[in-house]
Design a protein around this motif. Structure first.
Motif, short mmCIF file in Angstrom:
data_model
loop_
_atom_site.label_atom_id
_atom_site.label_comp_id
_atom_site.label_asym_id
_atom_site.label_seq_id
_atom_site.Cartn_x
_atom_site.Cartn_y
_atom_site.Cartn_z
N ARG A 31 0.83 -1.21 0.00
CA ARG A 31 0.00 0.00 0.00
C ARG A 31 0.86 1.26 0.00
NH1 ARG A 31 -3.51 -3.52 3.27
NH2 ARG A 31 -2.64 -2.67 5.19
N LEU A 32 1.97 1.25 0.74
CA LEU A 32 2.89 2.38 0.70
C LEU A 32 3.46 2.54 -0.71
CD1 LEU A 32 4.37 4.62 2.24
CD2 LEU A 32 6.10 2.92 2.88
N GLY A 33 3.75 1.43 -1.36
CA GLY A 33 4.23 1.47 -2.73
C GLY A 33 3.19 2.05 -3.67
N VAL A 34 1.94 1.64 -3.54
CA VAL A 34 0.87 2.18 -4.38
C VAL A 34 0.77 3.69 -4.22
CG1 VAL A 34 -1.65 2.26 -4.71
CG2 VAL A 34 -0.49 0.04 -4.46
N LEU A 35 0.75 4.14 -2.97
CA LEU A 35 0.62 5.58 -2.71
C LEU A 35 1.79 6.37 -3.25
CD1 LEU A 35 -0.84 5.48 0.92
CD2 LEU A 35 -2.07 5.90 -1.22
N THR A 36 3.00 5.85 -3.10
CA THR A 36 4.16 6.60 -3.59
C THR A 36 4.21 6.63 -5.11
OG1 THR A 36 5.62 4.68 -3.33
CG2 THR A 36 5.52 6.24 -1.50
N VAL A 37 3.90 5.52 -5.76
CA VAL A 37 3.88 5.51 -7.23
C VAL A 37 2.77 6.43 -7.73
CG1 VAL A 37 3.50 4.10 -9.29
CG2 VAL A 37 4.95 3.23 -7.44
N ALA A 38 1.61 6.38 -7.07
CA ALA A 38 0.49 7.25 -7.48
C ALA A 38 0.83 8.72 -7.25
CB ALA A 38 -0.78 6.87 -6.73
N VAL A 44 -2.01 6.14 -12.69
CA VAL A 44 -1.13 4.98 -12.87
C VAL A 44 -1.98 3.76 -13.21
CG1 VAL A 44 -1.06 4.45 -10.39
CG2 VAL A 44 0.79 3.70 -11.86
N GLU A 45 -1.48 2.98 -14.14
CA GLU A 45 -2.22 1.82 -14.63
C GLU A 45 -1.91 0.59 -13.77
OE1 GLU A 45 -3.88 -1.26 -16.79
OE2 GLU A 45 -1.71 -1.10 -16.96
N PHE A 46 -2.92 -0.25 -13.57
CA PHE A 46 -2.83 -1.43 -12.73
C PHE A 46 -1.62 -2.29 -13.07
CE2 PHE A 46 -3.73 -5.82 -11.66
CZ PHE A 46 -4.32 -5.75 -10.41
N SER A 47 -1.43 -2.60 -14.35
CA SER A 47 -0.33 -3.50 -14.73
C SER A 47 1.03 -2.88 -14.43
CB SER A 47 -0.43 -3.90 -16.21
OG SER A 47 -0.31 -2.77 -17.03
N PHE A 48 1.14 -1.55 -14.53
CA PHE A 48 2.39 -0.88 -14.17
C PHE A 48 2.66 -1.05 -12.67
CE2 PHE A 48 4.81 2.82 -12.74
CZ PHE A 48 5.92 2.73 -13.56
N LEU A 49 1.63 -0.83 -11.85
CA LEU A 49 1.79 -1.02 -10.40
C LEU A 49 2.17 -2.46 -10.08
CD1 LEU A 49 -1.19 0.90 -8.75
CD2 LEU A 49 1.24 1.31 -8.40
N LYS A 50 1.49 -3.38 -10.71
CA LYS A 50 1.76 -4.80 -10.47
C LYS A 50 3.22 -5.13 -10.74
CE LYS A 50 0.69 -9.24 -12.45
NZ LYS A 50 0.00 -9.94 -13.50
N LYS A 51 3.74 -4.63 -11.85
CA LYS A 51 5.13 -4.89 -12.21
C LYS A 51 6.09 -4.17 -11.25
CE LYS A 51 8.35 -4.66 -16.05
NZ LYS A 51 8.54 -4.29 -17.45
N GLN A 52 5.83 -2.91 -10.96
CA GLN A 52 6.71 -2.13 -10.08
C GLN A 52 6.79 -2.71 -8.68
OE1 GLN A 52 8.63 0.88 -10.73
NE2 GLN A 52 8.35 -0.15 -12.69
N LEU A 53 5.65 -3.21 -8.18
CA LEU A 53 5.59 -3.69 -6.80
C LEU A 53 5.80 -5.20 -6.68
CD1 LEU A 53 2.61 -1.46 -5.64
CD2 LEU A 53 5.08 -1.03 -5.39
N TRP A 87 -7.17 2.22 -13.83
CA TRP A 87 -6.27 3.30 -13.49
C TRP A 87 -6.50 3.73 -12.05
CZ3 TRP A 87 -8.99 3.34 -18.15
CH2 TRP A 87 -8.20 3.20 -19.30
N ILE A 88 -5.42 4.08 -11.40
CA ILE A 88 -5.46 4.47 -9.99
C ILE A 88 -4.91 5.89 -9.88
CG2 ILE A 88 -4.42 4.01 -7.72
CD1 ILE A 88 -4.81 1.24 -10.23
N SER A 89 -5.57 6.70 -9.04
CA SER A 89 -5.06 8.04 -8.75
C SER A 89 -5.17 8.31 -7.25
CB SER A 89 -5.80 9.11 -9.56
OG SER A 89 -7.17 9.08 -9.27
N LEU A 90 -4.29 9.14 -6.78
CA LEU A 90 -4.21 9.51 -5.37
C LEU A 90 -5.24 10.59 -5.08
CD1 LEU A 90 -2.34 8.88 -2.91
CD2 LEU A 90 -0.95 10.81 -3.63
N THR A 91 -5.96 10.47 -3.99
CA THR A 91 -6.89 11.50 -3.55
C THR A 91 -6.17 12.47 -2.64
OG1 THR A 91 -7.57 10.31 -1.57
CG2 THR A 91 -8.84 9.86 -3.60
N ARG A 92 -6.82 13.57 -2.32
CA ARG A 92 -6.26 14.52 -1.36
C ARG A 92 -6.01 13.84 -0.02
NH1 ARG A 92 -8.14 20.50 -1.07
NH2 ARG A 92 -8.43 19.79 -3.18
N GLU A 93 -6.95 13.00 0.41
CA GLU A 93 -6.79 12.29 1.68
C GLU A 93 -5.59 11.34 1.62
OE1 GLU A 93 -9.66 12.47 -0.04
OE2 GLU A 93 -10.86 13.76 1.27
#
Length: 124
Positions: A31-38, A44-53, A87-93
């Protein structure tokens, strides 16, 4: 005094260990990885996250669900050509939670890097 030092000083004055400020939802490795990449990209696209993490589809999906339910990310499904995409994007929260996590980690590192007096050995 830097913001990092003042945060660490405040935590020390309050008697709290910096780990008390860590958020279990954010702190988990994937989850920290998802937030930092986002944070690094607007979208960010799901497959990119999957590969990066280096995680499986199911594992990433579960972590994305936790972050989405916590309001830290938004998940959009659609198509690129004929292929389904997520696709995933970071919210303000999510950005605020990531910032707080990084402050806590900096305070922890600062605490460990700051020399402390060695207490005298108790008399026996």
């Amino acid at each position: 005094m830097s913001a990092e030092r003042s945060t660490a000083a405040r935590d020390n004055q309050e008697g709290l260990h910096p780990t008390q400020a860590l958020d279990d939802t954010v702190h988990q490795r994937v989850r920290l990885g998802v937030l930092t990449v986002a944070r690094e990209a607007d979208l960010v696209e799901f497959s990119f996250l999957k590969k990066q993490l280096a995680v499986t589809d199911g594992n990433l999906s579960r972590h994305l669900k936790v972050l989405e339910e916590s309001g830290m990310i938004t998940v959009e499904k659609g198509y690129a050509g004929r292929r389904p995409r997520t696709w995933i994007s970071l919210t303000r929260e999510g950005a605020q939670a990531l910032d707080a996590e990084l402050r806590a980690l900096r305070a922890l590192v600062l605490r460990l890097e700051t020399p402390r007096p060695v207490p005298d050995a108790p008399d026996r």
